[in-house]
Motif scaffolding. Structure first.
Motif, PDB file in Angstrom:
ATOM      1  N   ALA A   4       0.746  -1.094   0.392  1.00  0.00           N
ATOM      2  CA  ALA A   4       0.147  -0.305   0.310  1.00  0.00           C
ATOM      3  C   ALA A   4       0.638   0.506  -0.162  1.00  0.00           C
ATOM      4  CB  ALA A   4      -0.774  -0.438   1.337  1.00  0.00           C
ATOM      5  N   PHE A   5       0.526   2.329  -0.652  1.00  0.00           N
ATOM      6  CA  PHE A   5       1.648   3.218  -0.441  1.00  0.00           C
ATOM      7  C   PHE A   5       0.494   5.076  -0.931  1.00  0.00           C
ATOM      8  CE2 PHE A   5       1.263   2.072  -4.828  1.00  0.00           C
ATOM      9  CZ  PHE A   5       1.619   2.992  -5.854  1.00  0.00           C
ATOM     10  N   PHE A   6       1.125   6.158  -0.508  1.00  0.00           N
ATOM     11  CA  PHE A   6       0.360   7.499  -0.524  1.00  0.00           C
ATOM     12  C   PHE A   6       1.279   7.867  -1.828  1.00  0.00           C
ATOM     13  CE2 PHE A   6      -1.597   6.880   3.198  1.00  0.00           C
ATOM     14  CZ  PHE A   6      -2.752   7.857   3.187  1.00  0.00           C
ATOM     15  N   THR A   7       0.468   8.396  -2.305  1.00  0.00           N
ATOM     16  CA  THR A   7       1.268   9.644  -3.435  1.00  0.00           C
ATOM     17  C   THR A   7       0.629  10.801  -3.420  1.00  0.00           C
ATOM     18  OG1 THR A   7      -0.359   8.745  -5.118  1.00  0.00           O
ATOM     19  CG2 THR A   7       1.250   7.769  -5.312  1.00  0.00           C
ATOM     20  N   GLY A   8       1.410  11.804  -4.068  1.00  0.00           N
ATOM     21  CA  GLY A   8       0.854  13.233  -4.091  1.00  0.00           C
ATOM     22  C   GLY A   8       0.921  14.388  -3.090  1.00  0.00           C
ATOM     23  N   PHE A   9       0.728  15.087  -3.470  1.00  0.00           N
ATOM     24  CA  PHE A   9       1.298  16.376  -1.931  1.00  0.00           C
ATOM     25  C   PHE A   9      -0.147  16.868  -2.113  1.00  0.00           C
ATOM     26  CE2 PHE A   9       5.221  15.786  -3.053  1.00  0.00           C
ATOM     27  CZ  PHE A   9       6.011  15.675  -2.112  1.00  0.00           C
ATOM     28  N   GLY A  10       0.325  17.803  -0.145  1.00  0.00           N
ATOM     29  CA  GLY A  10      -1.556  18.436  -0.747  1.00  0.00           C
ATOM     30  C   GLY A  10      -2.381  17.579  -0.498  1.00  0.00           C
ATOM     31  N   LYS A  11      -3.608  18.492  -1.215  1.00  0.00           N
ATOM     32  CA  LYS A  11      -5.400  17.854  -1.031  1.00  0.00           C
ATOM     33  C   LYS A  11      -4.910  17.000  -2.146  1.00  0.00           C
ATOM     34  CE  LYS A  11      -6.776  22.109  -4.107  1.00  0.00           C
ATOM     35  NZ  LYS A  11      -7.443  22.839  -3.694  1.00  0.00           N
ATOM     36  N   PHE A  12      -4.352  16.200  -3.398  1.00  0.00           N
ATOM     37  CA  PHE A  12      -4.144  15.699  -3.710  1.00  0.00           C
ATOM     38  C   PHE A  12      -3.867  14.360  -3.479  1.00  0.00           C
ATOM     39  CE2 PHE A  12      -2.920  19.503  -6.577  1.00  0.00           C
ATOM     40  CZ  PHE A  12      -4.246  19.030  -7.195  1.00  0.00           C
ATOM     41  N   LYS A  13      -3.468  13.933  -2.303  1.00  0.00           N
ATOM     42  CA  LYS A  13      -3.015  13.026  -1.431  1.00  0.00           C
ATOM     43  C   LYS A  13      -4.572  11.815  -2.182  1.00  0.00           C
ATOM     44  CE  LYS A  13      -2.238  14.434   2.936  1.00  0.00           C
ATOM     45  NZ  LYS A  13      -1.891  16.131   3.023  1.00  0.00           N
ATOM     46  N   ARG A  14      -2.887  10.901  -2.726  1.00  0.00           N
ATOM     47  CA  ARG A  14      -4.245   9.598  -2.707  1.00  0.00           C
ATOM     48  C   ARG A  14      -3.557   8.526  -1.524  1.00  0.00           C
ATOM     49  NH1 ARG A  14      -4.671   9.365  -9.984  1.00  0.00           N
ATOM     50  NH2 ARG A  14      -6.637  10.190  -9.715  1.00  0.00           N
ATOM     51  N   ILE A  15      -4.251   7.793  -1.263  1.00  0.00           N
ATOM     52  CA  ILE A  15      -4.100   6.421  -0.906  1.00  0.00           C
ATOM     53  C   ILE A  15      -3.991   5.536  -1.810  1.00  0.00           C
ATOM     54  CG2 ILE A  15      -5.037   4.297   0.226  1.00  0.00           C
ATOM     55  CD1 ILE A  15      -5.866   6.826   2.062  1.00  0.00           C
ATOM     56  N   VAL A  16      -3.204   4.324  -2.250  1.00  0.00           N
ATOM     57  CA  VAL A  16      -2.961   3.111  -3.032  1.00  0.00           C
ATOM     58  C   VAL A  16      -3.256   2.172  -2.311  1.00  0.00           C
ATOM     59  CG1 VAL A  16      -2.139   1.908  -5.094  1.00  0.00           C
ATOM     60  CG2 VAL A  16      -2.771   4.582  -5.193  1.00  0.00           C
ATOM     61  N   LEU A  17      -4.177   0.793  -3.309  1.00  0.00           N
ATOM     62  CA  LEU A  17      -4.015  -0.278  -1.879  1.00  0.00           C
ATOM     63  C   LEU A  17      -3.774  -1.631  -3.400  1.00  0.00           C
ATOM     64  CD1 LEU A  17      -7.146   0.624   0.705  1.00  0.00           C
ATOM     65  CD2 LEU A  17      -4.610   0.056   1.202  1.00  0.00           C
ATOM     66  N   PHE A  18      -3.268  -2.433  -2.959  1.00  0.00           N
ATOM     67  CA  PHE A  18      -3.054  -2.895  -4.112  1.00  0.00           C
ATOM     68  C   PHE A  18      -3.972  -4.663  -3.323  1.00  0.00           C
ATOM     69  CE2 PHE A  18       1.491  -4.269  -5.037  1.00  0.00           C
ATOM     70  CZ  PHE A  18       1.731  -3.450  -5.155  1.00  0.00           C
ATOM     71  N   ASP A  19      -4.614  -4.630  -4.363  1.00  0.00           N
ATOM     72  CA  ASP A  19      -5.773  -5.579  -4.452  1.00  0.00           C
ATOM     73  C   ASP A  19      -5.839  -6.894  -3.746  1.00  0.00           C
ATOM     74  OD1 ASP A  19      -4.389  -6.624  -6.428  1.00  0.00           O
ATOM     75  OD2 ASP A  19      -5.173  -7.386  -8.141  1.00  0.00           O
ATOM     76  N   THR A  20      -4.144  -6.890  -3.373  1.00  0.00           N
ATOM     77  CA  THR A  20      -4.187  -8.399  -2.704  1.00  0.00           C
ATOM     78  C   THR A  20      -3.533  -8.200  -0.997  1.00  0.00           C
ATOM     79  OG1 THR A  20      -1.535  -7.965  -3.900  1.00  0.00           O
ATOM     80  CG2 THR A  20      -2.089 -10.080  -4.780  1.00  0.00           C
ATOM     81  N   LEU A  21      -3.889  -6.726  -1.009  1.00  0.00           N
ATOM     82  CA  LEU A  21      -4.024  -6.431   0.471  1.00  0.00           C
ATOM     83  C   LEU A  21      -4.796  -6.626   0.823  1.00  0.00           C
ATOM     84  CD1 LEU A  21      -1.189  -5.074   2.693  1.00  0.00           C
ATOM     85  CD2 LEU A  21      -2.360  -3.104   1.719  1.00  0.00           C
ATOM     86  N   ILE A  22      -5.731  -6.017   0.162  1.00  0.00           N
ATOM     87  CA  ILE A  22      -6.944  -5.765   0.357  1.00  0.00           C
ATOM     88  C   ILE A  22      -7.869  -7.221   1.202  1.00  0.00           C
ATOM     89  CG2 ILE A  22      -8.678  -4.832   0.534  1.00  0.00           C
ATOM     90  CD1 ILE A  22      -8.237  -3.001  -1.881  1.00  0.00           C
ATOM     91  N   GLU A  23      -7.336  -8.388   0.088  1.00  0.00           N
ATOM     92  CA  GLU A  23      -8.151  -9.529   0.594  1.00  0.00           C
ATOM     93  C   GLU A  23      -7.472 -10.206   0.707  1.00  0.00           C
ATOM     94  OE1 GLU A  23      -6.684 -12.065  -3.179  1.00  0.00           O
ATOM     95  OE2 GLU A  23      -7.738 -10.659  -4.106  1.00  0.00           O
TER      96      GLU A  23
END
Ligand SMILES: [Zn+2]
Length: 419
Positions: free
Chosen positions: A242-261
């Motif tokens: 899992a990781f975060f990308t972007g800055f300020g109000k563009f911060k996005r969380i990205v979760l791998f489908d494999t992590l969610i499972e």
């Protein structure tokens, strides 16, 4: 003459250091796990994790040895000069020559690493059940990576050559540093929005218990989010992340489908709380400052050594140029990169403890974080007892046991034997 000695010492020295660290690390694999870690692997899986670890190590050492031999041959047989002569014959323009010189070297080194990459994915990772990639995905990744790499390399390399070739600008290294820093910062915005989607599919997480829980946590902590995304990591590997990308109000969380499972909602919230902790505690910013300062240091050294005749003689070059200086000084800069790396890793490990504590404090205890880390380590067949020297030099994260004990000592676990 002494330039040759320095360069060979750097190349062979780092190879030797790598060899020593890996040998110590293989020896530090224990047959009996520490009491706390016993529940993570059963006997069979523990054996499998050790076999995986030593196979990866052997493979890495073979690759490192081959790279070292090729580098020494390139130097002593005049390989760099041969490439340079091709570039010189093609054009008079220094920037174009630099691009040709760099491109040939990059293609050459990619051709050497390609079989290794193939073997790693389709033999080793496959054998341990991690590989989900197909030959088609593998080839497409190489093509896409090559095109992107070529564009980025051409842009950066020509800007740097231009700044250092022109005598119209005083303090060229400062200007080059500024320009490259600006591009690096721009890339931080572009990577998540433009580059990553070329390789993976990102879709906004559908409404579900997990999404509600993440949004509720973010709201409670006053954390502005630009979206929660799911990435098809399962396309290539069963390993999760899992990781975060972007800055300020563009911060996005990205979760791998494999992590969610593989994790419960609560565990995932803690993993994300840890990542948000990095933002709240300004860790990302501090890493960025270090990166910018070390780029500056490199340009400063570049300015001192550019066109150095001794250095060019050591690389058996007939023609002195800005573009070849850049490549050679990178080799010289390696010990400095290494030292910077040790400090960055030390800082990063400290940040990991802080982010763990942040997550545990804001989520009423870090138990689920430890459970998630245990599952992640077990699923990835991670080494539970790495050698302390390897941790000191190379690990950006403390070991699972260290993180566990740190939370425990801070009184941030509700259940002390979470096993
Ligand atoms: Zn972290």
């Amino acid at each position: 003459m002494y330039w040759t000695v320095i360069i060979v010492a750097i190349i062979v020295g780092f190879w030797l250091l790598d060899l020593i660290i890996e040998m110590l690390d293989s020896k530090s694999m224990v047959t009996e796990l520490p009491e706390k870690l016993k529940g993570i692997y059963d006997d069979e899986k523990y054996e499998k994790s050790q076999a995986y670890g030593s196979e990866k190590t052997r493979f890495g050492l073979i690759q490192a040895t081959l790279s070292m031999i090729i580098m020494l041959l390139m130097i002593f047989l005049g390989g760099f000069n041969w490439v340079d002569q091709i570039a010189i014959q093609v054009t008079d323009n220094d920037i174009l020559r630099g691009l040709i010189f760099g491109a040939i070297l990059m293609v050459g080194s990619s051709l050497v690493s390609l079989p290794f990459s193939y073997y790693n994915t389709f033999v080793i990772e496959e054998k341990y059940g991690f590989n989900k990639s197909t030959l088609k995905i593998f080839i497409m990744d190489i093509i896409k990576g090559a095109i992107l790499g070529a564009i980025i390399f051409a842009l950066l390399f020509s800007i740097i050559i231009w700044f250092f070739s022109t005598d119209k600008i005083p303090m060229a290294w400062l200007w080059a540093w500024g320009a490259i820093t600006a591009i690096q910062l721009l890339m931080m915005y572009l990577v998540p929005v433009v580059l990553l989607p070329i390789f993976n599919k990102f879709e906004e997480l559908e409404d579900c218990e997990l999404k509600d829980a993440i949004l509720a946590y973010a709201k409670k902590e006053n954390f502005k989010l630009g979206g929660i995304f799911k990435m098809d990591g399962s396309k290539r590997s069963s390993k999760a992340n899992a990781f975060f990308t972007g800055f300020g109000k563009f911060k996005r969380i990205v979760l791998f489908d494999t992590l969610i499972e593989k994790h419960t909602v609560n565990e995932l919230v803690l993993v994300l709380a840890h990542e948000m902790g990095h933002f709240k505690l300004k860790h990302i910013l501090k890493h960025l400052i270090i990166m910018i300062l070390s780029t500056g240091l490199m340009f400063f050294c570049f300015d001192l050594l550019i066109g150095n005749e001794g250095l060019f003689a050591a690389f058996r070059m007939e023609h002195i140029s800005v573009y070849a200086s850049l490549i050679f000084i990178m080799v010289l800069f390696e010990p400095i990169t290494f030292v910077i790396g040790i400090f960055t890793n030390m800082m990063s490990r400290k940040f990991e403890y802080e982010a763990d504590a942040y997550a545990a404090k804001t989520c009423d205890g870090g138990d689920d974080l430890i459970t998630a880390l245990k599952n992640l380590t077990a699923d990835n067949l991670g080494n539970l007892t790495p050698h302390p020297l390897k941790v000191f030099l190379e690990y950006s994260h403390p070991t699972l046991l260290q993180r566990w004990e740190s939370l425990e000592n801070a009184g941030l676990l509700n259940n002390t034997d979470t096993a």
